[in-house]
Scaffold this active site. Structure first.
Site, PDB file in Angstrom:
ATOM      1  N   HIS A  55       0.851  -1.184   0.000  1.00 38.09           N
ATOM      2  CA  HIS A  55       0.000   0.000   0.000  1.00 38.09           C
ATOM      3  C   HIS A  55       0.892   1.240   0.000  1.00 38.09           C
ATOM      4  CE1 HIS A  55      -3.925  -1.852   1.811  1.00 38.09           C
ATOM      5  NE2 HIS A  55      -3.403  -2.607   0.848  1.00 38.09           N
ATOM      6  N   GLU A  57       1.078   3.813   1.969  1.00 39.74           N
ATOM      7  CA  GLU A  57       1.671   4.146   3.265  1.00 39.74           C
ATOM      8  C   GLU A  57       2.876   3.265   3.569  1.00 39.74           C
ATOM      9  OE1 GLU A  57      -2.877   4.352   4.100  1.00 39.74           O
ATOM     10  OE2 GLU A  57      -1.558   3.407   2.650  1.00 39.74           O
ATOM     11  N   CYS A  85      -5.919   1.854   6.298  1.00 41.91           N
ATOM     12  CA  CYS A  85      -6.560   0.599   6.688  1.00 41.91           C
ATOM     13  C   CYS A  85      -5.866   0.067   7.951  1.00 41.91           C
ATOM     14  CB  CYS A  85      -6.455  -0.419   5.554  1.00 41.91           C
ATOM     15  SG  CYS A  85      -4.771  -1.007   5.254  1.00 41.91           S
TER      16      CYS A  85
END
Length: 152
Positions: A55, A57, A85
């Site tokens: 992801h 991040e 998330c």
């Protein structure tokens, strides 16, 4: 005229999201900022790397920790175009990032207030400050346009 720092850094995260678009990934981007400079950048690479943990991040945190030669990013801030998330929030906590700034809310898996609010959980030993809805319409539009195109 001085530009608001949150607008400036979210703009950099949006540029990362646009890089994801170029490789046909879900357009989410992130930057890690420390002492008013970007120390890490990332965008979604889940499909291209065949790695569910890639992801935006996580990519930005990996980039920042490598650059800083430390797994702790105390005092850093992360700007991400989509609400983190569970996995990404965990990485943010473990890296000790101080602040999370996000653009669009994620009604399907966001844990900074949308589906869940991890700030309220007692079992986290680090609690970053969270602020959402920064350039939310721009961040949301990238995602909506991407998925609209996929459905055609």
């Amino acid at each position: 005229m001085k530009i608001d720092k949150n607008i400036k850094w979210m703009g950099a995260a949006i540029k990362e999201a646009q890089k994801a678009l170029l490789i046909d990934e879900v357009p989410v981007g992130a930057v890690v900022v420390l002492n008013d400079r970007i120390i890490g950048r990332g965008h979604n690479k889940v499909i291209s790397k065949k790695d569910p943990s890639s992801h935006a991040e996580i990519e930005a945190i990996r980039n920042a920790t490598k650059r800083m030669q430390n797994y702790r990013l105390t005092g850093a801030e992360i700007y991400v175009t989509l609400e983190p998330c569970t996995m990404c929030y965990g990485a943010i906590v473990h890296s000790r990032i101080s602040n999370i700034f996000f653009g669009a809310s994620d009604q399907k898996s966001g844990v900074c207030g949308s589906c869940e609010d991890f700030r309220q959980k007692k079992y986290f030993n680090h609690k970053p400050i969270i602020q959402g809805q920064i350039l939310a319409s721009e961040c949301s539009k990238l995602l909506k346009d991407f998925f609209r195109e996929k459905r055609v």
